[in-house]
Design a protein around this motif. Structure first.
Motif, mmCIF file in Angstrom:
data_model
loop_
_atom_site.group_PDB
_atom_site.id
_atom_site.type_symbol
_atom_site.label_atom_id
_atom_site.label_comp_id
_atom_site.label_asym_id
_atom_site.label_seq_id
_atom_site.Cartn_x
_atom_site.Cartn_y
_atom_site.Cartn_z
ATOM 1 N N THR A 129 -4.980 -10.554 -10.549
ATOM 2 C CA THR A 129 -5.242 -9.288 -9.856
ATOM 3 C C THR A 129 -6.300 -8.476 -10.594
ATOM 4 O OG1 THR A 129 -2.957 -9.257 -9.038
ATOM 5 C CG2 THR A 129 -4.181 -7.185 -8.974
ATOM 6 N N TRP A 191 -6.101 1.610 -6.031
ATOM 7 C CA TRP A 191 -5.484 0.435 -6.644
ATOM 8 C C TRP A 191 -4.476 0.802 -7.728
ATOM 9 C CZ3 TRP A 191 -10.782 -2.382 -7.644
ATOM 10 C CH2 TRP A 191 -11.311 -2.773 -6.407
ATOM 11 N N ALA A 194 -1.338 -1.372 -7.870
ATOM 12 C CA ALA A 194 -1.501 -2.831 -7.770
ATOM 13 C C ALA A 194 -0.635 -3.568 -8.784
ATOM 14 C CB ALA A 194 -2.974 -3.202 -7.954
ATOM 15 N N GLU A 201 6.824 -7.186 -6.204
ATOM 16 C CA GLU A 201 6.746 -7.912 -4.935
ATOM 17 C C GLU A 201 6.187 -9.323 -5.084
ATOM 18 O OE1 GLU A 201 4.766 -5.641 -1.928
ATOM 19 O OE2 GLU A 201 5.757 -3.760 -2.476
ATOM 20 N N LYS A 203 3.258 -10.537 -5.713
ATOM 21 C CA LYS A 203 1.969 -10.804 -5.084
ATOM 22 C C LYS A 203 0.914 -10.948 -6.174
ATOM 23 C CE LYS A 203 3.248 -8.005 -1.038
ATOM 24 N NZ LYS A 203 3.493 -9.122 -0.116
ATOM 25 N N TRP A 204 -0.225 -11.526 -5.836
ATOM 26 C CA TRP A 204 -1.266 -11.706 -6.836
ATOM 27 C C TRP A 204 -2.632 -11.764 -6.153
ATOM 28 C CZ3 TRP A 204 -4.217 -16.239 -6.672
ATOM 29 C CH2 TRP A 204 -3.721 -17.242 -5.835
ATOM 30 N N PHE A 206 -6.098 -10.614 -4.587
ATOM 31 C CA PHE A 206 -6.567 -9.452 -3.827
ATOM 32 C C PHE A 206 -5.437 -8.764 -3.061
ATOM 33 C CE2 PHE A 206 -10.392 -12.055 -4.306
ATOM 34 C CZ PHE A 206 -11.312 -11.103 -4.720
ATOM 35 N N GLU A 207 -4.361 -9.471 -2.792
ATOM 36 C CA GLU A 207 -3.296 -8.916 -1.956
ATOM 37 C C GLU A 207 -2.674 -7.643 -2.541
ATOM 38 O OE1 GLU A 207 0.650 -10.471 0.532
ATOM 39 O OE2 GLU A 207 -0.333 -11.770 -0.949
ATOM 40 N N PRO A 208 -2.371 -7.590 -3.862
ATOM 41 C CA PRO A 208 -1.839 -6.338 -4.407
ATOM 42 C C PRO A 208 -2.795 -5.155 -4.258
ATOM 43 C CG PRO A 208 -1.445 -8.126 -5.923
ATOM 44 C CD PRO A 208 -2.371 -8.657 -4.869
ATOM 45 N N TRP A 210 -4.905 -4.615 -1.684
ATOM 46 C CA TRP A 210 -4.790 -4.102 -0.315
ATOM 47 C C TRP A 210 -3.435 -3.418 -0.106
ATOM 48 C CZ3 TRP A 210 -9.343 -4.890 -0.969
ATOM 49 C CH2 TRP A 210 -9.996 -6.115 -1.005
ATOM 50 N N ARG A 211 -2.395 -3.998 -0.671
ATOM 51 C CA ARG A 211 -1.061 -3.414 -0.553
ATOM 52 C C ARG A 211 -1.003 -2.028 -1.205
ATOM 53 N NH1 ARG A 211 3.774 -2.426 1.803
ATOM 54 N NH2 ARG A 211 5.518 -2.536 0.330
ATOM 55 N N TYR A 214 -2.679 0.593 0.912
ATOM 56 C CA TYR A 214 -1.830 1.019 2.025
ATOM 57 C C TYR A 214 -0.750 1.992 1.552
ATOM 58 C CZ TYR A 214 2.134 0.803 5.216
ATOM 59 O OH TYR A 214 3.200 1.140 6.020
#
Length: 326
Positions: A129, A191, A194, A201, A203-204, A206-208, A210-211, A214
């Motif tokens: 990340t 971010w 992130a 969660e 995640k790893w 780019f997804e964190p 975007w999360r 949000y």
């Protein structure tokens, strides 16, 4: 069922809840701080002194023409090793303290070995990340650099005489630097959650990012306030103590009492600042989830698990935090 007073979704609410969690598990967070944050804080304060000593030896070697490849390699390798050391400690502190704060928020048992185990699960996702975020920031910086080069070349091709020492050119540099800084701050705010997303969660990449963008919607002012508050406090404290330690070392030497006292006080307070930074960021993540209606679902699932595991013991008492917008 354990309950706490209601908190508003603002900076004071985040800081007070983070303080409550840290105080409730003070020995646990002290152990994590000793393992990760204490050596990190010590290295941040003492490194300028070590770097000055290394630079002096490099200058002396150069003056006497005895500089060889070994000296150059050492002069370049030590900062790289130091950067890697700081990076690993920071990731370790982020993973374990985030994990502990997250579970402490729900009133779950907070233990040392599960927190350390979370580091092995989250370390490489955190690295991926960080690489993804650095890639995006590098592309943005490269874009501004290309804009700068194109603007200069275009001006010269159009026949303008550019005075590189003029006040207008300095102003252009300042405006461009301010624009880059604002873009970087914008992405850092978006971010800011992130790392918490990675740990909680799984995640790893780019997804964190975007999360986090949000979740932080509606709470950007709080995220920015935390970024500025802890950024200024930590930066100022490191700068002041590094200069003081550097001065004391130059005057009295490494074994002097003022040097030791200054180093102990500076390291201890910096450790507390870093601990509350990570803990508060995790609480901000929980508050952002509450704002988006996700926290109520998790609390309902938490109650369902506790209801099934009746009778309760002292370590399994659900913890409820009521939050509402400021």
């Amino acid at each position: 069922m354990a309950t706490t007073p209601a908190h508003t979704l603002n900076l004071c609410g985040v800081l007070s809840e983070a303080k409550r969690i840290v105080n409730a598990h003070s020995r646990h967070f002290l152990a994590l701080s000793v393992v990760f944050l204490l050596p990190l804080s010590f290295s941040l304060i003492i490194f300028p002194t070590l770097q000055l000593s290394l630079t002096k030896s490099y200058v002396v070697s150069t003056q006497f023409l005895v500089l060889d490849r070994t000296d150059v390699r050492q002069w370049l390798t030590i900062p790289l090793i130091y950067a890697l050391f700081v990076y690993i400690l920071f990731l370790g502190a982020t993973a374990t303290i985030t994990y502990s704060t997250y579970h402490g928020f729900y009133g779950r048992p907070v233990k040392f070995f599960p927190a350390m185990k979370s580091l092995f699960v989250s370390f490489f996702p955190l690295v991926s990340t960080a690489i993804a975020a650095q890639l995006i920031l590098s592309l943005i910086s490269l874009t501004f650099f290309l804009f700068y080069v194109v603007a200069i070349r275009m001006g010269e091709n159009l026949g303008f005489v550019i005075n590189y020492t003029s006040s207008y050119f300095t102003l252009f540099h300042a405006l461009l630097g301010a624009a880059v800084s604002l873009f970087v701050i914008y992405f850092l705010v978006n971010w800011s959650l992130a790392c918490v997303v990675v740990v909680t969660e799984s995640k790893w990449g780019f997804e964190p990012l975007w999360r986090s963008s949000y979740l932080v919607k509606g709470m950007k002012s709080v995220s920015l306030s935390m970024l500025l508050l802890f950024g200024v406090l930590i930066g100022f404290w490191v700068w002041v103590n590094s200069n003081d330690v550097l001065h004391l070392d130059a005057v009295d030497g490494w074994r002097s009492w003022p040097f030791v006292v200054q180093l102990v006080i500076g390291t201890s307070i910096l450790t507390l600042l870093l601990l509350h930074t990570i803990s508060a960021n995790t609480v901000l993540y929980m508050y952002c989830k509450a704002l988006h209606g996700e926290l109520a679902i998790e609390i309902a699932e938490e109650f369902a698990r506790e209801y099934v595991s009746l009778p309760f013991d002292d370590e399994k008492v659900p913890h409820v935090v009521t939050v509402f917008p400021a």
